[in-house]
Design an enzyme around this catalytic site. Sequence first.
Site, short mmCIF file in Angstrom:
data_model
loop_
_atom_site.label_atom_id
_atom_site.label_comp_id
_atom_site.label_asym_id
_atom_site.label_seq_id
_atom_site.Cartn_x
_atom_site.Cartn_y
_atom_site.Cartn_z
N GLY A 1 8.37 -2.50 -6.07
CA GLY A 1 9.61 -2.46 -6.45
C GLY A 1 10.24 -0.16 -6.15
O GLY A 1 11.35 -0.44 -6.32
N HIS B 1 11.16 -0.70 6.87
CA HIS B 1 9.97 -0.68 7.30
C HIS B 1 8.81 0.41 7.22
O HIS B 1 9.95 1.41 8.22
CB HIS B 1 10.68 -0.66 8.77
C1 GRF Z 1 7.68 -0.50 1.64
O1 GRF Z 1 6.80 0.60 1.88
C2 GRF Z 1 8.69 -1.15 2.67
O2 GRF Z 1 9.24 -0.30 3.73
C3 GRF Z 1 8.08 -2.43 2.92
O3 GRF Z 1 7.18 -2.52 1.78
C4 GRF Z 1 6.95 -1.04 1.36
C5 GRF Z 1 7.64 -1.99 -0.22
O4 GRF Z 1 7.90 -1.14 -1.48
N1 GRF Z 1 8.53 -3.33 3.42
P1 GRF Z 1 8.05 -1.00 -3.16
O5 GRF Z 1 8.01 -2.70 -3.51
O6 GRF Z 1 9.81 -1.06 -2.71
O7 GRF Z 1 7.61 -0.22 -3.82
#
Ligand code: GRF
Length: 202
Positions: A12, A109
């Site tokens: 998160g 992404h």
């Molecule tokens: C991020 O790298 C996002 O781009 C991908 O999943 C990861 C999530 O990270 N979709 P977080 O849970 O927000 O730290």
Amino acid sequence: MLKIAVLVSGRGSNLQAIIDAIESGNINGKIEVVISNKNDAYALERARKHNIEGVFIEPLSYKSKEDYDRAIIKILEDKNIELVCLAGFMRILTPYFVNKYRGRIMNIHPSLLPAFPGLEVQKKALDYGVKFTGATVHFVDDGVDSGPIIIQSVVPVLDIDTSETLSERILKEEHRIYPEAIKLFAEGRISVKGRRAFIKHN
Ligand code: GRF
């Protein structure tokens, strides 16, 4: 004030970036609910710390993916959610969900889409040998990581990079552009024509 729901599965950090941008007054919005498909997602803990409602919905309790999405939608409707932000949500939304909230679901992404959709994205970028990669915020459509692109940020790939070091630098950009895209949405400055998203500059 824009009513936001954030869907998560893990640590998160993007959720945190959105929370921080709201708390600092950068985004005129409120996270009404954080929904997770994982009970132990640290993102739920982050929500709690900021007095945001966190809900775990157990996927195994639903017969189909669509039933699961209906359970999410029930919460979104009860709370009159206007924007759904996927932030590390490790499920693909059903067409039922996408149709209901089309143009109102965003995702972040860690690559310059359309390069390297899907999973293990930074490894794919290193293996391919690209010199630049980055981060993309886009609207969600029926495909995987394929909807209209709202903001992208370019990150150079260094010779010494590993998946970890590259991920870290991309993540910094994610934390910058995701709140920025939400802010633009909250201000009604994004329009979409076909595949293209346009931003109105003041
Ligand atoms: C991020 O790298 C996002 O781009 C991908 O999943 C990861 C999530 O990270 N979709 P977080 O849970 O927000 O730290």
